[in-house]
Write a protein that holds these residues in place. Structure first.
Motif, mmCIF file in Angstrom:
data_model
loop_
_atom_site.group_PDB
_atom_site.id
_atom_site.type_symbol
_atom_site.label_atom_id
_atom_site.label_comp_id
_atom_site.label_asym_id
_atom_site.label_seq_id
_atom_site.Cartn_x
_atom_site.Cartn_y
_atom_site.Cartn_z
ATOM 1 N N UNK A 1 48.189 16.226 -104.384
ATOM 2 C CA UNK A 1 46.921 16.675 -103.811
ATOM 3 C C UNK A 1 47.065 17.039 -102.329
ATOM 4 N N UNK A 2 46.805 18.273 -101.999
ATOM 5 C CA UNK A 2 46.829 18.714 -100.604
ATOM 6 C C UNK A 2 45.448 18.571 -99.990
ATOM 7 N N UNK A 3 45.071 17.341 -99.644
ATOM 8 C CA UNK A 3 43.755 17.107 -99.026
ATOM 9 C C UNK A 3 43.708 17.773 -97.653
ATOM 10 N N UNK A 4 44.740 17.559 -96.850
ATOM 11 C CA UNK A 4 44.943 18.251 -95.571
ATOM 12 C C UNK A 4 43.693 18.247 -94.689
ATOM 13 N N UNK A 5 43.268 17.063 -94.293
ATOM 14 C CA UNK A 5 42.085 16.938 -93.449
ATOM 15 C C UNK A 5 42.476 16.492 -92.036
ATOM 16 N N UNK A 6 41.497 16.482 -91.147
ATOM 17 C CA UNK A 6 41.748 16.047 -89.774
ATOM 18 C C UNK A 6 42.804 16.902 -89.096
ATOM 19 N N UNK A 7 43.813 16.243 -88.537
ATOM 20 C CA UNK A 7 44.871 16.945 -87.791
ATOM 21 C C UNK A 7 46.069 17.293 -88.668
ATOM 22 N N UNK A 8 45.898 17.288 -89.975
ATOM 23 C CA UNK A 8 47.024 17.470 -90.893
ATOM 24 C C UNK A 8 47.787 18.766 -90.652
ATOM 25 N N UNK A 9 47.072 19.872 -90.564
ATOM 26 C CA UNK A 9 47.753 21.167 -90.430
ATOM 27 C C UNK A 9 48.531 21.246 -89.126
ATOM 28 N N UNK A 10 47.948 20.745 -88.046
ATOM 29 C CA UNK A 10 48.640 20.752 -86.752
ATOM 30 C C UNK A 10 49.900 19.886 -86.814
#
Length: 317
Positions: free
Chosen positions: A254-263
């Motif tokens: 699961x790629x939830x990718x919330x908050x600062x995840x992408x950075x």
């Protein structure tokens, strides 16, 4: 045994592309269902075809926006319950609130159980879930639940990378993921190593040591059920870099990718991040090194087996 013509896939707005691929894998199109909003934001649902006596499957991950997608699912369920299908199966590619599965401190809810109660009360006959954050959530439901794992899909992709067995190290990002890491290692080979993760607060962790396995000039592959804020993942990646790994791959269902995840992921030395399409990946979260593999065929096979009253566990033998 039910006839194939009685099976029908429906979906809300949470992840329509995945639902379309699942229906296509079954050689069918999505059922006609209108899900809109009233001017004040309330969810409006209308089933636009006859479903009496049908075996209905509703594909709806309760991903971001979690509350909106969950409420949408509940309203859809109520609409079907009042339309006399033979059975209603909720297909949950991602189960929101799964991390609230216990009372780890005083005076907090067990929201994963609450959500299970809501889905059951709204009219679900059974549930098909994919890689639950905690296996005990299966016991929160008083209706049958089939638990799928995306491991076969991810393992197939890793095998295609053709990494030499003596160069591959399966890296568990924490002690709680050892069983998952071992499961992958049995299928793709290589050796095993574990990152010793210490949690300092509910949202912060730090990685202390590497247990077992020599990573010098090796290819490290991390496996987890989800990437949320990516703090734990990037911490484990840094440990692998310090241990001398020459390449690092990160895999999660699961790629939830919330908050600062992408950075965090953008600045991390990860060659490739492999996630599945259980949660849609919007354009603003797409990175050049993110690879999305689909679970459509896996879920479609499970749906077919449930429909024909066949074993779902056979998919993982």
């Amino acid at each position: 045994m039910m006839t194939p013509t009685k099976l029908k896939i429906f979906t809300g707005n949470a992840n329509r592309p995945l639902a379309e691929r699942i229906a296509d894998s079954l050689g069918d199109s999505l059922g006609k269902l209108s899900v809109t909003r009233f001017p004040d934001g309330e969810t409006s649902v209308r089933i636009e075809e006859d479903v009496r006596g049908r075996d209905v499957f509703i594909v709806q991950p309760t991903c971001h926006p979690v509350n909106e997608n969950l409420m949408e699912l509940l309203v859809i369920l109520d609409a079907f319950k009042r339309s006399s299908p033979a059975r209603i199966t909720v297909v949950l590619p991602y189960y929101g609130y799964a991390r609230q599965d216990r009372k780890d401190v005083g005076r907090v809810p067990i929201t994963a159980k609450l959500v299970a109660n809501l889905i059951t009360a709204a009219g679900a006959s059974r549930v098909l879930a994919l890689d639950l954050h905690a296996a005990q959530i299966q016991g929160f439901f008083d209706i049958p639940l089939d638990h799928l794992h995306a491991a076969p899909v991810i393992n197939e992709y890793i095998r295609k990378l053709e990494i030499p067995n003596d160069q591959l190290v399966v890296l568990s990002p924490d002690e709680g993921s050892i069983k998952r890491a071992l499961s992958h290692q049995k299928k793709i080979g290589g050796s095993l190593a574990i990152v010793d993760k210490r949690r300092s607060t509910a949202t912060e962790t730090h990685q202390a040591n590497l247990i077992g396995g020599d990573l010098r000039d090796k290819v490290a592959i991390l496996f987890d059920d989800m990437i949320s804020t990516a703090g734990s993942l990037v911490g484990a990646v840094n440990v692998a870099v310090q241990a001398g790994a020459r390449e690092i791959y990160a895999c999660a269902t699961h790629g939830v990718l919330c908050g600062s995840a992408i950075e965090r992921l953008k600045n991390a030395p990860i060659k490739q991040i492999i996630i599945t399409d259980t949660i849609p990946l919007p354009p603003e979260k797409q990175l050049p090194n993110i690879k999305v593999v689909s679970v459509d065929f896996l879920v479609a096979n499970a749906i077919k087996r449930i429909h024909h009253n066949e074993s779902v566990s056979k998919l993982f033998e």
